[in-house]
Design an enzyme around this catalytic site. Structure first.
Site, PDB file in Angstrom:
ATOM      1  N   PRO A  81       0.843  -1.277  -0.058  1.00 28.38           N
ATOM      2  CA  PRO A  81       0.027   0.066  -0.045  1.00 28.38           C
ATOM      3  C   PRO A  81       0.937   1.324  -0.015  1.00 28.38           C
ATOM      4  O   PRO A  81       1.771   1.385   0.788  1.00 28.38           O
ATOM      5  CB  PRO A  81      -0.745  -0.032   1.229  1.00 28.38           C
ATOM      6  CG  PRO A  81      -0.050  -0.970   2.122  1.00 28.38           C
ATOM      7  CD  PRO A  81       0.898  -1.839   1.434  1.00 28.38           C
ATOM      8  N   SER A 110      -4.053   1.341  -0.205  1.00 29.83           N
ATOM      9  CA  SER A 110      -4.098   2.263   0.979  1.00 29.83           C
ATOM     10  C   SER A 110      -5.247   3.131   1.313  1.00 29.83           C
ATOM     11  O   SER A 110      -6.086   3.236   0.643  1.00 29.83           O
ATOM     12  CB  SER A 110      -2.863   3.426   0.665  1.00 29.83           C
ATOM     13  OG  SER A 110      -2.711   4.282   1.889  1.00 29.83           O
ATOM     14  N   TYR A 133      -5.752   2.134   8.179  1.00 29.79           N
ATOM     15  CA  TYR A 133      -5.659   2.968   9.346  1.00 29.79           C
ATOM     16  C   TYR A 133      -6.920   2.956   9.950  1.00 29.79           C
ATOM     17  O   TYR A 133      -7.855   3.509   9.402  1.00 29.79           O
ATOM     18  CB  TYR A 133      -4.929   4.306   8.764  1.00 29.79           C
ATOM     19  CG  TYR A 133      -3.648   4.315   8.055  1.00 29.79           C
ATOM     20  CD1 TYR A 133      -2.692   3.645   8.977  1.00 29.79           C
ATOM     21  CD2 TYR A 133      -3.525   5.031   7.028  1.00 29.79           C
ATOM     22  CE1 TYR A 133      -1.356   3.673   8.201  1.00 29.79           C
ATOM     23  CE2 TYR A 133      -2.380   5.080   6.625  1.00 29.79           C
ATOM     24  CZ  TYR A 133      -1.060   4.378   7.133  1.00 29.79           C
ATOM     25  OH  TYR A 133       0.140   4.295   6.650  1.00 29.79           O
ATOM     26  N   THR A 159      -2.295  -1.570   9.316  1.00 26.15           N
ATOM     27  CA  THR A 159      -0.728  -0.987   9.587  1.00 26.15           C
ATOM     28  C   THR A 159      -0.725  -0.478  10.945  1.00 26.15           C
ATOM     29  O   THR A 159      -1.495   0.467  11.384  1.00 26.15           O
ATOM     30  CB  THR A 159      -0.505  -0.019   8.606  1.00 26.15           C
ATOM     31  OG1 THR A 159      -0.614  -0.373   7.071  1.00 26.15           O
ATOM     32  CG2 THR A 159       0.885   0.722   8.574  1.00 26.15           C
ATOM     33  N   LYS A 213       0.585  -5.387   9.503  1.00 22.94           N
ATOM     34  CA  LYS A 213       1.772  -4.770   8.914  1.00 22.94           C
ATOM     35  C   LYS A 213       2.384  -3.666   9.636  1.00 22.94           C
ATOM     36  O   LYS A 213       2.000  -2.919  10.357  1.00 22.94           O
ATOM     37  CB  LYS A 213       1.326  -4.014   7.565  1.00 22.94           C
ATOM     38  CG  LYS A 213       2.624  -3.555   6.860  1.00 22.94           C
ATOM     39  CD  LYS A 213       1.945  -2.883   5.473  1.00 22.94           C
ATOM     40  CE  LYS A 213       2.906  -2.052   4.557  1.00 22.94           C
ATOM     41  NZ  LYS A 213       3.361  -0.736   5.064  1.00 22.94           N
ATOM     42  N   HIS A 237       7.889   0.112   7.254  1.00 23.85           N
ATOM     43  CA  HIS A 237       7.177   1.054   6.484  1.00 23.85           C
ATOM     44  C   HIS A 237       8.151   2.019   5.296  1.00 23.85           C
ATOM     45  O   HIS A 237       8.210   3.253   5.176  1.00 23.85           O
ATOM     46  CB  HIS A 237       6.693   2.320   7.418  1.00 23.85           C
ATOM     47  CG  HIS A 237       5.319   2.888   6.978  1.00 23.85           C
ATOM     48  ND1 HIS A 237       4.198   2.578   7.625  1.00 23.85           N
ATOM     49  CD2 HIS A 237       4.951   3.866   6.063  1.00 23.85           C
ATOM     50  CE1 HIS A 237       3.117   3.226   7.006  1.00 23.85           C
ATOM     51  NE2 HIS A 237       3.609   4.129   6.101  1.00 23.85           N
ATOM     52  N   ARG A 240      10.090   4.880   6.569  1.00 20.03           N
ATOM     53  CA  ARG A 240       9.639   6.095   6.754  1.00 20.03           C
ATOM     54  C   ARG A 240       9.015   6.630   8.286  1.00 20.03           C
ATOM     55  O   ARG A 240       8.439   7.386   8.303  1.00 20.03           O
ATOM     56  CB  ARG A 240       8.536   6.174   5.799  1.00 20.03           C
ATOM     57  CG  ARG A 240       8.886   6.007   4.457  1.00 20.03           C
ATOM     58  CD  ARG A 240       7.673   5.551   3.403  1.00 20.03           C
ATOM     59  NE  ARG A 240       6.944   6.641   2.886  1.00 20.03           N
ATOM     60  CZ  ARG A 240       7.051   7.694   2.235  1.00 20.03           C
ATOM     61  NH1 ARG A 240       8.166   7.578   1.349  1.00 20.03           N
ATOM     62  NH2 ARG A 240       6.120   8.567   1.870  1.00 20.03           N
ATOM     63  N   GLY A 269      10.261  -3.935   2.182  1.00 17.91           N
ATOM     64  CA  GLY A 269      11.550  -2.830   2.328  1.00 17.91           C
ATOM     65  C   GLY A 269      12.787  -3.138   1.648  1.00 17.91           C
ATOM     66  O   GLY A 269      13.575  -4.322   1.999  1.00 17.91           O
ATOM     67  N   ARG A 272      14.573  -4.690  -4.470  1.00 17.01           N
ATOM     68  CA  ARG A 272      14.623  -4.260  -5.975  1.00 17.01           C
ATOM     69  C   ARG A 272      15.006  -5.400  -6.823  1.00 17.01           C
ATOM     70  O   ARG A 272      15.187  -4.792  -8.211  1.00 17.01           O
ATOM     71  CB  ARG A 272      15.724  -3.153  -5.784  1.00 17.01           C
ATOM     72  CG  ARG A 272      15.435  -2.066  -4.806  1.00 17.01           C
ATOM     73  CD  ARG A 272      14.135  -1.230  -5.119  1.00 17.01           C
ATOM     74  NE  ARG A 272      14.097  -0.287  -4.138  1.00 17.01           N
ATOM     75  CZ  ARG A 272      13.073  -0.326  -3.324  1.00 17.01           C
ATOM     76  NH1 ARG A 272      12.471  -1.577  -3.127  1.00 17.01           N
ATOM     77  NH2 ARG A 272      12.925   0.718  -2.502  1.00 17.01           N
TER      78      ARG A 272
END
Ligand SMILES: Cc1cc2nc3c(=O)[nH]c(=O)nc-3n(C[C@H](O)[C@H](O)[C@H](O)COP(=O)(O)O)c2cc1C
Length: 343
Positions: A81, A110, A133, A159, A213, A237, A240, A269, A272
């Site tokens: 999200p 999200s 949330y 989350t 999460k 997160h 963040r 997290g 890549r």
């Protein structure tokens, strides 16, 4: 001679996204909290493991498909999200939803999505998850969860790591102003959420699998299982929230040991590369999630960009699996990773 392909890796998409986005949106997407130590550590954590390829296993090609909570996945990579997608591309969350469907995976939408949750649900026929949330206005939260259920979302991802907003200095420096969401009209989150709220959330959306999460310790993983969570996403997160918290991959082993296979454990997290996915799965994760790679893909190429990012990861994963001697996701085991000698 045809031009060489411009986008070979996920990082190539980041470079193009940075060319097309405003500095404020770029900083919002890229930034982490504090000195961004946790953000950097998420990437470095993958270097602390090496792959242990096994040869002569007759593996000519790999099949990365898997399954989560009854939904088939073409690859063990979900879209995490992430907020305010229309700031990255006019089609926003609806483009991401269509891309996830084309790639055969799940988008987790999200709570801060800018479009109505029903419109995002209708953008594709594939299963989607809803990231939750909890708002201080519990009546509104209950009504939102009722709408989430009736719109057909297949799971809830609560989350738990945002009882305060992380100190995102890049956002402060560029004067980033979050846009208003059509679904939530930007109500205040409830900062006093606790373990007792899990039961309340379940009552508002009966029958939906509930994942937590933001788990970063074995102790909280045990509390989550004891409270009846159906799954865990090990996550900081994307660096963040609390700078100085550990890289998600670094705590994945302790969480998995505590959970002991009772519920699926996902991780996000810093993913890549296809090899990152093999490492996470070899340690025991059921699947990974990607945040910024999907954001860069959306910004650079809309729906097609997100599809291409997933395709790049899929091809890298297939290649890494084949070279590790793994024909299926189930063949990826702890024997395929070891701590890096110089890690
Ligand atoms: C721009 C941005 C917005 C995000 N918004 C949310 C959010 O609304 N809810 C949430 O649970 N996580 C949010 N996250 C965190 C992601 O779900 C995910 O944990 C993180 O991006 C994974 O790290 P990665 O970006 O290195 O893949 C956000 C991440 C980014 C980059």
């Amino acid at each position: 001679m045809p031009d060489p392909p411009r986008f070979v890796t996920v990082d190539d998409y980041e470079a193009l996204a940075r060319e097309v986005l405003t500095p404020a949106v770029t900083e919002f997407l890229a930034g982490g909290a504090g000195d961004e130590r946790t953000l950097a550590s998420n990437r470095r954590a993958f270097d602390r493991w090496v792959l242990r390829p096994r040869f002569l296993r007759g593996v000519a090609a790999a099949d990365p498909s898997t399954e989560l909570f009854g939904s088939p996945l073409a690859l063990p990579v979900l879209i995490a999200p992430w907020a305010y997608q229309r700031t990255a591309h006019p089609e926003g969350e609806r483009a991401t939803a269509r891309a996830a469907a084309r790639a055969g995976t799940i988008m987790c939408v999200s709570t801060t999505a800018l479009d109505l949750l029903e419109d995002i649900a209708a953008a594709s026929g594939s299963p989607k998850w809803w990231q939750l949330y909890v708002f201080a206005d519990r009546g509104f939260t209950a009504e939102m969860l009722r709408r989430v259920s009736s719109a057909g979302y297949a799971a809830l991802v609560w989350t738990i790591d945002l009882n305060a907003y992380g100190l995102r200095h890049r956002e402060t420096r560029v004067g980033y102003e979050p846009p208003i969401s059509l679904t939530t009209q930007d109500l205040a989150y409830d900062p006093s959420i606790d373990w007792d709220d899990l039961g309340w959330i379940r009552e508002q959306a009966p029958g939906l699998p509930l994942l937590l999460k933001g788990i970063l310790t074995a102790d909280d993983a045990e509390l989550a299982v004891a409270a009846g969570a159906d799954g865990i996403v090990v996550s900081n997160h994307g660096g963040r929230q609390l700078d100085g918290s550990p890289a998600s991959l670094d705590v994945l082993p302790e969480v998995l040991e505590m959970v002991g296979g009772r519920i699926p454990v996902l991780v996000d997290g810093g993913v890549r590369r296809g090899t990152d996915i093999v490492k996470a799965l070899a340690l025991g994760a059921s699947s990974v999630m990607i945040g910024r790679p999907a954001a860069w893909g959306l910004a650079a190429g809309g729906e097609d960009g997100v599809v291409d990012v997933l395709q790049i990861l899929r091809e890298e994963l297939e290649n890494a699996m084949t070279l590790c001697g793994c024909a299926t996701v189930g063949d990826i085991t702890r024997e395929h990773v070891a701590p890096a000698p110089d890690g």
